[in-house]
Design an enzyme around this catalytic site. Structure first.
Site, mmCIF file in Angstrom:
data_model
loop_
_atom_site.group_PDB
_atom_site.id
_atom_site.type_symbol
_atom_site.label_atom_id
_atom_site.label_comp_id
_atom_site.label_asym_id
_atom_site.label_seq_id
_atom_site.Cartn_x
_atom_site.Cartn_y
_atom_site.Cartn_z
ATOM 1 C CG ASP A 36 -1.943 -1.012 1.214
ATOM 2 O OD1 ASP A 36 -1.895 -1.857 0.304
ATOM 3 O OD2 ASP A 36 -2.822 -0.987 2.094
ATOM 4 C CG PHE A 63 -1.300 2.098 -4.713
ATOM 5 C CD1 PHE A 63 -1.552 1.472 -5.923
ATOM 6 C CD2 PHE A 63 -2.143 3.126 -4.311
ATOM 7 C CE1 PHE A 63 -2.623 1.864 -6.720
ATOM 8 C CE2 PHE A 63 -3.209 3.529 -5.093
ATOM 9 C CZ PHE A 63 -3.448 2.883 -6.306
ATOM 10 C CG ASP A 64 -0.912 5.195 -0.214
ATOM 11 O OD1 ASP A 64 -1.808 5.098 -1.078
ATOM 12 O OD2 ASP A 64 -1.051 4.834 0.961
ATOM 13 C CG LEU A 74 -34.254 -10.917 -11.525
ATOM 14 C CD1 LEU A 74 -33.056 -11.500 -10.795
ATOM 15 C CD2 LEU A 74 -34.307 -11.433 -12.950
ATOM 16 C CD GLU A 134 -25.386 -14.524 -13.155
ATOM 17 O OE1 GLU A 134 -25.807 -13.514 -12.546
ATOM 18 O OE2 GLU A 134 -25.208 -14.569 -14.371
ATOM 19 C CE LYS A 181 -32.751 -11.242 -6.163
ATOM 20 N NZ LYS A 181 -32.607 -10.074 -5.327
ATOM 21 C CG ASP A 197 -29.534 -8.253 0.227
ATOM 22 O OD1 ASP A 197 -30.183 -7.446 -0.472
ATOM 23 O OD2 ASP A 197 -29.864 -8.568 1.380
ATOM 24 C CE1 TYR A 224 -27.096 -7.678 -11.895
ATOM 25 C CE2 TYR A 224 -25.903 -8.064 -9.867
ATOM 26 C CZ TYR A 224 -26.889 -7.410 -10.553
ATOM 27 O OH TYR A 224 -27.659 -6.491 -9.915
ATOM 28 C CE LYS A 240 -28.696 -12.921 -14.308
ATOM 29 N NZ LYS A 240 -27.513 -12.061 -14.203
ATOM 30 C CE LYS A 251 -35.828 -12.455 -1.915
ATOM 31 N NZ LYS A 251 -35.457 -11.085 -1.939
ATOM 32 C CB CYS A 293 -39.059 11.404 29.318
ATOM 33 S SG CYS A 293 -37.681 10.408 29.882
ATOM 34 C CB CYS A 319 -37.378 12.684 33.682
ATOM 35 S SG CYS A 319 -37.391 13.388 32.038
ATOM 36 C CB CYS A 351 -35.902 12.637 27.132
ATOM 37 S SG CYS A 351 -35.991 13.538 28.694
ATOM 38 C CB CYS A 411 -33.678 12.804 31.926
ATOM 39 S SG CYS A 411 -34.376 11.248 31.371
HETATM 40 S S1 IVH Z 1 -29.903 -9.901 -13.153
HETATM 41 C C1 IVH Z 1 -33.398 -8.302 -15.713
HETATM 42 N N1 IVH Z 1 -28.224 -11.061 -11.517
HETATM 43 O O1 IVH Z 1 -31.646 -8.471 -7.973
HETATM 44 C C2 IVH Z 1 -32.447 -8.996 -14.797
HETATM 45 N N2 IVH Z 1 -29.691 -9.401 -10.645
HETATM 46 O O2 IVH Z 1 -34.655 -8.589 -8.332
HETATM 47 C C3 IVH Z 1 -31.532 -8.079 -14.176
HETATM 48 N N3 IVH Z 1 -29.340 -8.913 -8.261
HETATM 49 O O3 IVH Z 1 -32.262 -5.392 -9.474
HETATM 50 C C4 IVH Z 1 -30.965 -8.547 -12.922
HETATM 51 N N4 IVH Z 1 -27.687 -10.350 -7.947
HETATM 52 O O4 IVH Z 1 -30.171 -5.591 -8.059
HETATM 53 C C5 IVH Z 1 -29.219 -10.163 -11.641
HETATM 54 N N5 IVH Z 1 -26.633 -12.150 -10.197
HETATM 55 C C6 IVH Z 1 -27.625 -11.244 -10.331
HETATM 56 C C7 IVH Z 1 -28.075 -10.453 -9.242
HETATM 57 C C8 IVH Z 1 -29.122 -9.544 -9.438
HETATM 58 C C9 IVH Z 1 -28.463 -9.425 -7.380
HETATM 59 C C10 IVH Z 1 -30.357 -7.904 -7.919
HETATM 60 C C11 IVH Z 1 -30.383 -6.730 -8.849
HETATM 61 C C12 IVH Z 1 -31.770 -6.683 -9.412
HETATM 62 C C13 IVH Z 1 -32.547 -7.505 -8.449
HETATM 63 C C14 IVH Z 1 -33.680 -8.182 -9.190
#
Ligand code: IVH
Length: 667
Positions: free
Chosen positions: A32, A35-36, A82, A111, A113, A115, A223, A286, A310, A405, A408, A423, A429
């Site tokens: 690092d 790099f800096d 989705l 893939e 998902k 969050d 993705y 997909k 999910k 509160c 008090c 409060c 208090c």
């Molecule tokens: S594809 C039309 N791939 O999930 C399809 N979405 O409910 C476009 N998300 O808005 C989404 N991981 O924010 C896709 N591997 C993944 C994902 C993903 C998370 C989220 C994304 C999207 C939401 C859809």
């Protein structure tokens, strides 16, 4: 191209290569510090030669201090959602429906998902042109300046074989470790905590100040590639191409030929995701072929060629017995749900936070309601819903936020723009008074050895109403109370005596000024040197201190404007507490450890571990809790943990003992 311009160009390319190796490949090849040094060199050249400025320079990732409202931008392709599924059965239905519509075999890409918060990145001629949030799906906020601070997102692409114009979509995430660090910092400064990394990521992305964004270490996993002239006719092929251009494409994506392969993937990741550095809440499936995707098309809200599966968030149904309201040391009132105990993710849940009045209204909560509690990505379980169909005659009243509160009786206030009620009766208090004293005596503040029970006893006996009163206590007072003996009374006297040598910056932290945590206290102490000058500080002079913003400045001003606080400080001064920075410390600073990261482990003979930590910081170094590729040295005492030792050996981190460390500082 002249020499300077060539040098600037070479440095930019080199630094971007290092960013890629570090943030995308997780395989850095320089430290690092190195790099800096190069980044600073580039910055200096750019400062003296503004004619070669480039918005894509790695120096621009640090973020500017410019604040602005976001502009809106239209999405060229709508950002859809989705449709969600929750069972293997529904996944089979997806397979059957797709088979029926296509009438030919198809491959599926599985893939994770992620969050976080979704983002669309637009590249033109290999450069990041715009970054737009999802917004309402048709248009979103242009957050390009903030997104540029994310090091895993390439500002310029690698190679040459990318389309002139394309979009790539993905998820912006705050890794768990960063989330924990951020919340710890917020807790210290008494700011509301982020409930989960998703909120933290989207909150960060909407920050008006890119410098703050840069400090939070967001990451991005991509993705979905969109555009006219994509390199491959499969989703999978396009992601591989995008990976070769420098994007962080998760390597856990899998091509599956049969539903069974998908089910294996689901089962595997339902467990394994718990050890990932970022939050995930499911799997996305997909159809791989883009031709087949076009044939399947879209419904109004989502593509027919993809679904989300999910993971089950662990959830339980239980009963709401009552809601209590707790008052903290700043006067903030937190509603807490008292529940019929229920087992959730291996622990018994009895209470859940309700956060604030709006949440209670949103849930339309009644006493006696059957409520769903969940502990998904959250730390504290929360009530996610009410089974209102289960209401009967016996169900109690609607839960209302209190107006006074509970401790008090003072009427509560809700400052404009804030979700919390307070409060305002700071001086009388009880939980606020006791809370301030508890904070004052805590280990990281004045380190006076008494716990909350003793504070409670002393307060009840009328001996203490504020921190200064502690210094008027006499052993004979204590001996009159239960549980006190000569020895314990003497111990308290000793630790009060010792607290007189605690440095000014810790006293400043101990005062409990709102938003002034340990780090801010240190900054203020070093900027103003003593309490007198800090008391006289103006808004402008406070704002000039590194990382002190409007909110902290206001809070410091209003603290010292209060007569009670000023007289408390006057008394503390009379009792001999440190009211100025120790000159010796100021003169003993150096840059000897600048850019170095140290891990301190084990027990030492010559100084305490905290003293070593202070020394490292005093000489410009950084301390970290765990050994990583970024660690330069381990300062090891006796009984260093075997795990740390093993990791250090594996990574080739140099281990030094205390004598060697002290010698480094002497040189
Ligand atoms: S594809 C039309 N791939 O999930 C399809 N979405 O409910 C476009 N998300 O808005 C989404 N991981 O924010 C896709 N591997 C993944 C994902 C993903 C998370 C989220 C994304 C999207 C939401 C859809």
């Amino acid at each position: 191209m002249n020499e300077i311009e060539a040098k600037i160009k070479a440095l930019r390319e080199e630094l971007e290569q290092h960013n890629y190796k570090y943030y995308v490949l997780s395989a850095p090849v320089i430290t690092d510090c190195e790099f800096d040094i190069r980044l600073k060199e580039l910055q200096a050249l750019e400062d003296t030669h503004p004619e070669y400025a480039d918005p894509y320079s790695p120096t621009r990732r640090i973020g500017s201090d410019l604040s602005k409202d976001f502009e809106q931008a239209e999405h060229r392709y709508p950002m859809l959602s989705l449709s969600n599924t929750y069972s293997e059965g529904e996944v089979r239905e997806f397979y059957n429906r797709t088979m029926r519509l296509l009438n030919e075999p198809f491959e599926v890409v599985a893939e994770l998902k992620y969050d976080g918060t979704s983002i669309s990145l637009i590249y033109e001629q290999g450069r990041l042109a715009r970054a737009i949030t999802r917004g309402d799906g048709a248009r979103g906020d242009d957050v390009t300046a903030n997104v540029k601070t994310i090091r895993s997102i390439p500002l310029k692409l690698m190679g040459e074989h990318y389309p002139d114009v394309f979009e790539i979509r993905g998820e912006i995430l705050l890794p768990w470790a960063e989330f924990d660090r951020l919340n710890k910092e917020r807790e210290e400064q008494e700011e509301p905590l982020f409930a989960n990394p998703r909120n933290a990521a989207s909150g960060t992305l909407k920050q008006q100040n890119p410098t703050i964004v840069a400090s939070r270490k967001l990451d991005a996993y991509l993705y979905h590639l969109l555009g006219e002239n994509l390199p491959a006719d499969t989703h999978y092929g396009n992601l591989l191409a995008a990976r070769s251009w420098g994007f962080k494409i998760p390597d856990v994506i899998r091509k599956c030929d049969t539903p069974d392969e998908v089910f294996d993937y689901l089962a595997y990741w339902d467990v394994e995701r718990k050890s990932l550095p970022v939050a995930t809440d499911g799997v996305v499936l997909k159809v791989n072929s883009l031709r087949q995707q076009r044939n399947l098309g879209f419904t109004a809200k989502s593509p027919r060629w993809a679904i989300a599966y999910k993971f089950q968030a662990e959830r339980a149904l239980t009963r709401l017995h009552s809601v209590s309201f707790q008052v903290g040391r700043t006067g903030a009132v937190t509603p807490v749900a008292n529940l019929e105990p229920v087992l959730l993710s291996g622990t018994t849940v009895r209470r859940a936070s309700l956060h604030n009045a709006d949440i209670i209204v949103g849930l339309d909560l009644h006493i006696g309601d059957a409520v769903y509690v969940e502990k998904g990505g959250e730390i504290i379980p929360k009530i996610v819903g009410v089974d209102s169909g289960a209401r009967t005659e016996q169900t109690g009243d609607k839960v209302r936020f209190i107006t006074n509160c509970p401790e008090c009786g003072a009427p509560l206030m809700r400052p404009a723009g804030e979700a919390a009620h307070y409060c305002p009766n700071e001086s009388a208090c009880p939980p606020q008074i006791k809370g301030r004293i508890e904070h004052f005596v805590s280990r990281r503040a004045m380190d006076i050895h008494i716990g909350p029970e003793t504070v409670e006893d002393l307060y009840r006996a009328g001996y203490i109403k504020n921190a200064a009163d502690l210094y008027t206590l006499r052993p004979s007072d204590l001996l009159r109370l239960e549980r006190w003996a000569e020895k314990s009374a003497q111990n308290l006297m000793d630790s009060l005596e010792e607290s007189r040598t605690i440095p000014f910056e810790r006293l400043l932290f101990a005062l409990g000024i709102r938003y002034v945590g340990e780090t801010v206290a240190k900054r203020l102490a070093h900027a103003f040197l003593n309490i007198g000058q800090l008391q006289q500080a103006t808004f402008e002079s406070l704002m000039q201190v590194n990382e002190i913003g409007e909110r902290i400045a206001q809070s410091v001003l209003s603290y010292f404007a209060d007569e009670n606080n000023r007289s408390l400080i006057d008394r503390l001064r009379v009792y001999g507490l440190q009211m100025a920075v120790d000159e010796a410390i100021l003169t003993d600073r150096s840059d000897k450890l600048k850019g170095l990261s140290l891990v301190i482990s084990g027990t030492f003979a010559r100084h305490s571990r905290d003293e070593y930590k202070a020394m490292v910081e005093q000489h410009g170094g950084k301390c970290s809790g765990s050994v990583s590729g970024k660690t330069n040295y381990i300062l090891a005492g006796d009984n260093m943990g075997p795990a740390k030792m093993e990791k250090a050996t594996k990574l080739g981190v140099k281990i030094i003992n205390e004598d060697e460390f002290l010698k480094m500082l002497d040189e």
